[in-house]
Design a protein around this motif. Structure first.
Motif, PDB file in Angstrom:
ATOM      1  N   LEU A 198       0.796  -1.231   0.000  1.00 42.62           N
ATOM      2  CA  LEU A 198       0.000   0.000   0.000  1.00 42.62           C
ATOM      3  C   LEU A 198       0.831   1.285   0.000  1.00 42.62           C
ATOM      4  CD1 LEU A 198      -2.770  -1.163   2.485  1.00 42.62           C
ATOM      5  CD2 LEU A 198      -3.085  -0.677   0.047  1.00 42.62           C
ATOM      6  N   ARG A 199       2.113   1.181   0.257  1.00 43.39           N
ATOM      7  CA  ARG A 199       2.970   2.376   0.313  1.00 43.39           C
ATOM      8  C   ARG A 199       2.857   3.257  -0.934  1.00 43.39           C
ATOM      9  NH1 ARG A 199       8.085   0.286   1.362  1.00 43.39           N
ATOM     10  NH2 ARG A 199       7.326   0.000   3.479  1.00 43.39           N
ATOM     11  N   PRO A 200       2.808   2.708  -2.158  1.00 39.07           N
ATOM     12  CA  PRO A 200       2.712   3.581  -3.348  1.00 39.07           C
ATOM     13  C   PRO A 200       1.473   4.483  -3.362  1.00 39.07           C
ATOM     14  CG  PRO A 200       3.374   1.379  -3.999  1.00 39.07           C
ATOM     15  CD  PRO A 200       3.010   1.305  -2.535  1.00 39.07           C
ATOM     16  N   TYR A 201       0.408   4.072  -2.699  1.00 36.60           N
ATOM     17  CA  TYR A 201      -0.785   4.924  -2.678  1.00 36.60           C
ATOM     18  C   TYR A 201      -0.552   6.164  -1.834  1.00 36.60           C
ATOM     19  CZ  TYR A 201      -2.799   1.051  -5.050  1.00 36.60           C
ATOM     20  OH  TYR A 201      -3.024   0.085  -5.982  1.00 36.60           O
ATOM     21  N   ARG A 202       0.319   6.050  -0.868  1.00 38.89           N
ATOM     22  CA  ARG A 202       0.696   7.211  -0.065  1.00 38.89           C
ATOM     23  C   ARG A 202       1.690   8.090  -0.824  1.00 38.89           C
ATOM     24  NH1 ARG A 202       3.433   5.066   4.497  1.00 38.89           N
ATOM     25  NH2 ARG A 202       5.247   5.207   3.174  1.00 38.89           N
ATOM     26  N   ASP A 203       2.537   7.451  -1.622  1.00 40.91           N
ATOM     27  CA  ASP A 203       3.640   8.160  -2.269  1.00 40.91           C
ATOM     28  C   ASP A 203       3.315   8.715  -3.649  1.00 40.91           C
ATOM     29  OD1 ASP A 203       5.028   7.445   0.003  1.00 40.91           O
ATOM     30  OD2 ASP A 203       6.072   5.772  -0.951  1.00 40.91           O
ATOM     31  N   SER A 204       2.307   8.204  -4.333  1.00 41.86           N
ATOM     32  CA  SER A 204       1.986   8.630  -5.697  1.00 41.86           C
ATOM     33  C   SER A 204       1.064   9.850  -5.690  1.00 41.86           C
ATOM     34  CB  SER A 204       1.293   7.500  -6.455  1.00 41.86           C
ATOM     35  OG  SER A 204       0.744   7.986  -7.676  1.00 41.86           O
ATOM     36  N   ALA A 205       1.460  10.883  -6.425  1.00 43.72           N
ATOM     37  CA  ALA A 205       0.631  12.099  -6.517  1.00 43.72           C
ATOM     38  C   ALA A 205      -0.691  11.823  -7.231  1.00 43.72           C
ATOM     39  CB  ALA A 205       1.401  13.196  -7.244  1.00 43.72           C
ATOM     40  N   GLY A 206      -0.739  10.795  -8.087  1.00 40.40           N
ATOM     41  CA  GLY A 206      -1.956  10.505  -8.841  1.00 40.40           C
ATOM     42  C   GLY A 206      -2.840   9.441  -8.232  1.00 40.40           C
ATOM     43  N   ALA A 207      -2.455   8.912  -7.083  1.00 41.38           N
ATOM     44  CA  ALA A 207      -3.217   7.820  -6.462  1.00 41.38           C
ATOM     45  C   ALA A 207      -4.435   8.348  -5.711  1.00 41.38           C
ATOM     46  CB  ALA A 207      -2.322   7.033  -5.512  1.00 41.38           C
ATOM     47  N   ILE A 208      -5.386   7.439  -5.512  1.00 42.89           N
ATOM     48  CA  ILE A 208      -6.566   7.747  -4.705  1.00 42.89           C
ATOM     49  C   ILE A 208      -6.896   6.536  -3.841  1.00 42.89           C
ATOM     50  CG2 ILE A 208      -8.168   6.974  -6.513  1.00 42.89           C
ATOM     51  CD1 ILE A 208     -10.138   9.138  -5.548  1.00 42.89           C
TER      52      ILE A 208
END
Length: 195
Positions: free
Chosen positions: A46-56
């Motif tokens: 789940l870390r990329p959802y915290r780190d990605s500007a385009g994630a939701i």
């Protein structure tokens, strides 16, 4: 039933990630995923959802309790996992918003929350200028030993939302099924719609 469905960002997103991880472990234990997950892996996943500007991350709350969640991100944020599946399709990863997962506790299903999850992620994808939305689902044989009586796949729900399987666009992931001693590789079929 009054459930608050809302996007989570910043501190609210960070605060919810462990609960999202626990939901993924609980919901994906059921057929067809049969996922025998652990919190340490989920935190890394789940870390990329915290780190990605385009994630939701979209949360469904019954009072303060997170009872469901849906995640999404630009597909190129997952290129390491999915790029090979799209080779030869003529589709650009940068045109696709990936609707990663929707997990909802069983008592809250059948009340339109799944539609609200897709609505929020598709809207987010359009706001990012994406032309398509896609997700993938595990493929299990129809005679799988763990398939419960009366099991209904979500295909009809996905088709109603305008999604269709992408012929030959299949990714593979490895996880441990409940009751297995080791991880095995599973195929996941991609579905897509125009935004």
């Amino acid at each position: 039933m009054r459930i608050d469905v809302r996007p989570l960002t910043g501190d609210a997103l960070d605060a919810a990630l462990d609960d999202v991880a626990r939901l993924r472990i609980a919901v994906f234990r059921a057929y067809p995923y049969l996922y025998d997950g652990d919190l340490a892996y989920e935190r890394r996943y789940l870390r990329p959802y915290r780190d990605s500007a385009g994630a939701i991350v979209v949360g469904a709350f019954d009072g303060p309790r997170l009872v469901g969640a849906a995640t999404g991100a630009p597909l190129e944020d997952h290129a390491g996992d999915f790029a090979a599946a799209f080779d030869g399709t003529g589709l650009r990863l940068s045109d696709i918003f990936y609707c990663a997962e929707s997990v909802l506790l069983p008592d809250y299903r059948g009340h339109g929350i799944g539609h609200r999850f897709f609505d929020a992620r598709e809207s987010h994808g359009r706001a990012l200028g994406r032309r398509h939305a896609a997700f993938c689902g595990v493929m299990r044989p129809p005679d799988h030993a763990a398939r419960p009586d009366g099991y209904r796949p979500l295909d009809a729900f996905w088709r109603k939302r305008g999604y269709a399987p992408l012929p030959g666009v299949i990714s593979h992931f490895t996880w441990k099924d409940i009751g297995d001693a080791q991880e095995t590789r599973k195929p996941l079929q991609f579905w897509m719609k125009d935004l």
